[in-house]
Design an enzyme around this catalytic site. Structure first.
Site, PDB file in Angstrom:
ATOM      1  N   HIS A 157     -38.727 -64.162 -39.292  1.00 44.01           N
ATOM      2  CA  HIS A 157     -37.854 -65.336 -39.225  1.00 44.01           C
ATOM      3  C   HIS A 157     -38.462 -66.347 -38.248  1.00 44.01           C
ATOM      4  CE1 HIS A 157     -33.937 -63.135 -40.597  1.00 44.01           C
ATOM      5  NE2 HIS A 157     -34.980 -62.824 -41.351  1.00 44.01           N
TER       6      HIS A 157
ATOM      7  N   GLU B 225     -37.268 -68.043 -35.819  1.00 44.46           N
ATOM      8  CA  GLU B 225     -36.925 -67.834 -34.413  1.00 44.46           C
ATOM      9  C   GLU B 225     -37.801 -66.765 -33.771  1.00 44.46           C
ATOM     10  OE1 GLU B 225     -32.843 -68.193 -36.566  1.00 44.46           O
ATOM     11  OE2 GLU B 225     -34.890 -67.618 -37.073  1.00 44.46           O
TER      12      GLU B 225
ATOM     13  N   CYS C 297     -29.429 -65.284 -37.359  1.00 42.38           N
ATOM     14  CA  CYS C 297     -28.809 -64.028 -37.774  1.00 42.38           C
ATOM     15  C   CYS C 297     -28.646 -63.133 -36.546  1.00 42.38           C
ATOM     16  CB  CYS C 297     -29.678 -63.339 -38.831  1.00 42.38           C
ATOM     17  SG  CYS C 297     -31.245 -62.717 -38.196  1.00 42.38           S
TER      18      CYS C 297
ATOM     19  N   CYS D  87     -32.021 -62.184 -34.846  1.00 36.89           N
ATOM     20  CA  CYS D  87     -32.600 -63.272 -34.064  1.00 36.89           C
ATOM     21  C   CYS D  87     -31.774 -63.571 -32.815  1.00 36.89           C
ATOM     22  CB  CYS D  87     -32.765 -64.510 -34.931  1.00 36.89           C
ATOM     23  SG  CYS D  87     -34.023 -64.290 -36.212  1.00 36.89           S
TER      24      CYS D  87
END
Length: 143
Positions: free
Chosen positions: A47, A49, A77, A80
């Protein structure tokens, strides 16, 4: 947030879910920027992040990024959000809310849990319409 949107657009162009992230130090200097690479790397943890946090930590040689601010186009999410807590980021700024998969204002609400190690300042809804439109267009075009 503009740089994060640029990253999100690059993700979409690469066939990735259009999420972009930018990490700045306490003085506002760029530490890292990234976009989702889940499909490209065949990695469910790639992801935006996490990629930005990993890059900045590696560059700085530090596991904690205290005082840093993360700008991301979508509500992080739970995975993260936990990484943000573990990295001890000072501030999280995100664009679109994610009622289905978010872990900050929705779902697990990581920073509201009593067991959370660190709670950054959180600002949601920054350029929300633009961030959400990018996601809607991406998924609409996929259907």
């Amino acid at each position: 947030m503009e740089m994060a949107l640029e990253e999100a657009r690059a993700a979409a162009a690469a066939g990735e879910v259009p999420v972009g992230a930018v990490l700045l130090d306490a003085a506002g200097r760029l530490l890292a920027r990234a976009h989702n690479l889940v499909e490209t790397l065949h990695d469910p943890t790639a992801h935006a992040e996490l990629l930005a946090i990993r890059d900045a930590a590696r560059r700085l040689g530090a596991k904690r990024l205290e005082g840093a601010s993360l700008y991301v186009t979508l509500e992080p999410c739970a995975m993260c959000a936990q990484a943000i807590a573990f990295a001890r980021l000072g501030r999280l700024v995100f664009g679109a809310y994610d009622p289905k998969g978010g872990g900050v204002d929705h779902g697990a609400r990581i920073f509201q849990q009593p067991t959370t190690h660190h709670r950054p300042e959180v600002v949601g809804g920054v350029r929300e319409r633009e961030c959400a439109a990018l996601l809607r267009t991406f998924f609409r075009d996929r259907r």
